[in-house]
Design an enzyme around this catalytic site. Structure first.
Site, PDB file in Angstrom:
ATOM      1  N   LYS A   8     -22.577   8.592   3.350  1.00 46.89           N
ATOM      2  CA  LYS A   8     -22.258   9.997   3.056  1.00 46.89           C
ATOM      3  C   LYS A   8     -23.546  10.797   2.819  1.00 46.89           C
ATOM      4  O   LYS A   8     -23.692  11.918   3.314  1.00 46.89           O
ATOM      5  CB  LYS A   8     -21.309  10.086   1.847  1.00 46.89           C
ATOM      6  CG  LYS A   8     -19.897   9.588   2.162  1.00 46.89           C
ATOM      7  CD  LYS A   8     -18.997   9.446   0.945  1.00 46.89           C
ATOM      8  CE  LYS A   8     -17.678   8.783   1.345  1.00 46.89           C
ATOM      9  NZ  LYS A   8     -16.740   8.572   0.217  1.00 46.89           N
ATOM     10  N   GLN A  24     -16.677   8.375  -6.115  1.00 43.00           N
ATOM     11  CA  GLN A  24     -16.306   7.272  -5.233  1.00 43.00           C
ATOM     12  C   GLN A  24     -15.337   6.321  -5.934  1.00 43.00           C
ATOM     13  O   GLN A  24     -15.560   5.916  -7.072  1.00 43.00           O
ATOM     14  CB  GLN A  24     -17.577   6.522  -4.777  1.00 43.00           C
ATOM     15  CG  GLN A  24     -17.337   5.452  -3.718  1.00 43.00           C
ATOM     16  CD  GLN A  24     -16.888   6.002  -2.376  1.00 43.00           C
ATOM     17  OE1 GLN A  24     -17.173   7.146  -2.007  1.00 43.00           O
ATOM     18  NE2 GLN A  24     -16.168   5.199  -1.610  1.00 43.00           N
ATOM     19  N   ASP A  32     -12.754  15.705  -1.409  1.00 40.60           N
ATOM     20  CA  ASP A  32     -12.006  14.493  -1.047  1.00 40.60           C
ATOM     21  C   ASP A  32     -10.534  14.801  -0.788  1.00 40.60           C
ATOM     22  O   ASP A  32      -9.819  13.993  -0.201  1.00 40.60           O
ATOM     23  CB  ASP A  32     -12.065  13.480  -2.207  1.00 40.60           C
ATOM     24  CG  ASP A  32     -13.014  12.323  -1.929  1.00 40.60           C
ATOM     25  OD1 ASP A  32     -13.244  12.015  -0.747  1.00 40.60           O
ATOM     26  OD2 ASP A  32     -13.517  11.740  -2.903  1.00 40.60           O
TER      27      ASP A  32
HETATM   28  N1  GUN Z   1     -12.875   4.989  -1.618  1.00 40.50           N
HETATM   29  C1  GUN Z   1     -12.397   4.682  -0.387  1.00 40.50           C
HETATM   30  N2  GUN Z   1     -12.291   5.781   0.374  1.00 40.50           N
HETATM   31  C2  GUN Z   1     -12.696   6.820  -0.389  1.00 40.50           C
HETATM   32  C3  GUN Z   1     -12.809   8.212  -0.147  1.00 40.50           C
HETATM   33  O1  GUN Z   1     -12.495   8.738   0.926  1.00 40.50           O
HETATM   34  N3  GUN Z   1     -13.289   8.951  -1.189  1.00 40.50           N
HETATM   35  C4  GUN Z   1     -13.611   8.405  -2.399  1.00 40.50           C
HETATM   36  N4  GUN Z   1     -14.039   9.212  -3.347  1.00 40.50           N
HETATM   37  N5  GUN Z   1     -13.501   7.109  -2.640  1.00 40.50           N
HETATM   38  C5  GUN Z   1     -13.060   6.322  -1.635  1.00 40.50           C
END
Ligand code: GUN
Length: 293
Positions: free
Chosen positions: A52, A96, A119
């Site tokens: 990211k 996350q 998100d």
């Molecule tokens: N854990 C797995 N996929 C995601 C996501 O798209 N966003 C976040 N914040 N955590 C995750």
């Protein structure tokens, strides 16, 4: 059979985003700024967050990584969420997941200002998505819809079987696939761990979206000739021949299923890169205040 090249599509979209960011900045506008909060050292989470941050660079965004050890308290994390909510330079941020057991993920998600929730996990965004209002759509479902659109895959009136009912993928992608829109307008069946006849249901599917997290669950005998297969699985399966010691494995037994399909996403290089790019798109929208003021 046509392979859906998520990596190529994602690279193109990142270029499009980067161009738009330069246009904004050249006109004196603000460079989009994404913050990511990472708790602990889970290997998968470390990798995702690193991707990211790298994608932010490729898109011309500013990024901030906030790290905590896994013994951080819920209160401390909530204070950081509050700080990010109130920081005018931060356009959007993510925490996350998964979080350590002593922290309520739901409490953290609901503490995030929905206007910065790139998100798309906050109930306001989930609710708005489910009734078709502008919102931040969560990244994996948005990436899947973008792939269906870019490959001009027909979805109207098709039977779409979603495997898995997670809040992050299964539920939102099922919701989007039933919306009266393209892609969407499909007849949707959601199967999960308590569904007794998954194989039979899958055999009636025109489109299968596999998001169970169960490596190679979907086998050739479950797939109708000409079906579209979207594989969301990314389980790390031990593999001594790999430098990393594992192989990223999808929910679909690719080698035997692919010859039966009209379209299929590979793992890696299918849905994964699109997930990251959808987060970048949401951050751009947040930066432009295109959804919420
Ligand atoms: N854990 C797995 N996929 C995601 C996501 O798209 N966003 C976040 N914040 N955590 C995750």
């Amino acid at each position: 059979m046509q392979l859906i090249d998520g990596k190529a599509v994602a690279d193109r979209i990142k270029q499009e985003i980067a161009q738009e960011v330069e246009t904004i900045c050249n006109a004196g506008g603000k460079r989009p700024h994404l913050a990511a909060v990472l708790v602990g050292h889970d290997g998968g989470s470390e990798t995702y967050v690193a991707h990211k941050v790298k994608a932010c660079e490729q898109c011309g965004f500013k990024s901030t990584l906030v790290r905590y050890e896994s013994d951080v308290t819920e209160d401390e994390l909530l204070r950081k969420v509050d700080e990010l909510n109130n920081d005018p330079d931060i356009d959007g941020f993510i925490v996350q997941l998964p979080l350590p057991k002593h922290i309520s993920e739901q409490k953290v998600i609901e503490a995030i200002d929905y206007r910065k929730d790139v998100d798309g996990f906050h109930p306001v965004n989930v609710g708005r998505m489910s009734i078709g209002l502008p919102c931040f759509v969560s990244a994996t479902p948005a990436g899947i819809m973008e792939l269906l659109a870019r490959y001009e895959i027909e979805t109207k009136g098709k039977h779409c079987v979603v495997l898995g009912r997670s809040n992050i993928v299964g539920k939102p992608v099922a919701t989007l696939m039933m919306q009266k829109a393209y892609p969407g307008n499909a007849t949707v069946t959601v199967c999960h761990s308590a569904t007794p006849n998954i194989k039979e249901i899958c055999r009636t599917a025109d489109i299968i979206i596999a998001a169970l997290g169960s490596p190679e669950f979907v086998t050739a005998d479950m797939v109708k000739e000409g079906a579209v297969i979207i594989d969301v699985g990314t389980t790390r399966v031990p593999d001594a021949s790999k430098k990393s010691g594992f192989k990223l494995t999808g929910d679909v037994k690719f080698d035997e299923v692919a010859p039966r399909c009209s379209f299929i996403t590979p793992v890696p290089g299918g849905v994964g890169p699109m997930t990251i790019v959808s987060l970048m798109r949401n951050t751009l929208l947040a930066g432009k205040k295109a959804i919420y003021r």
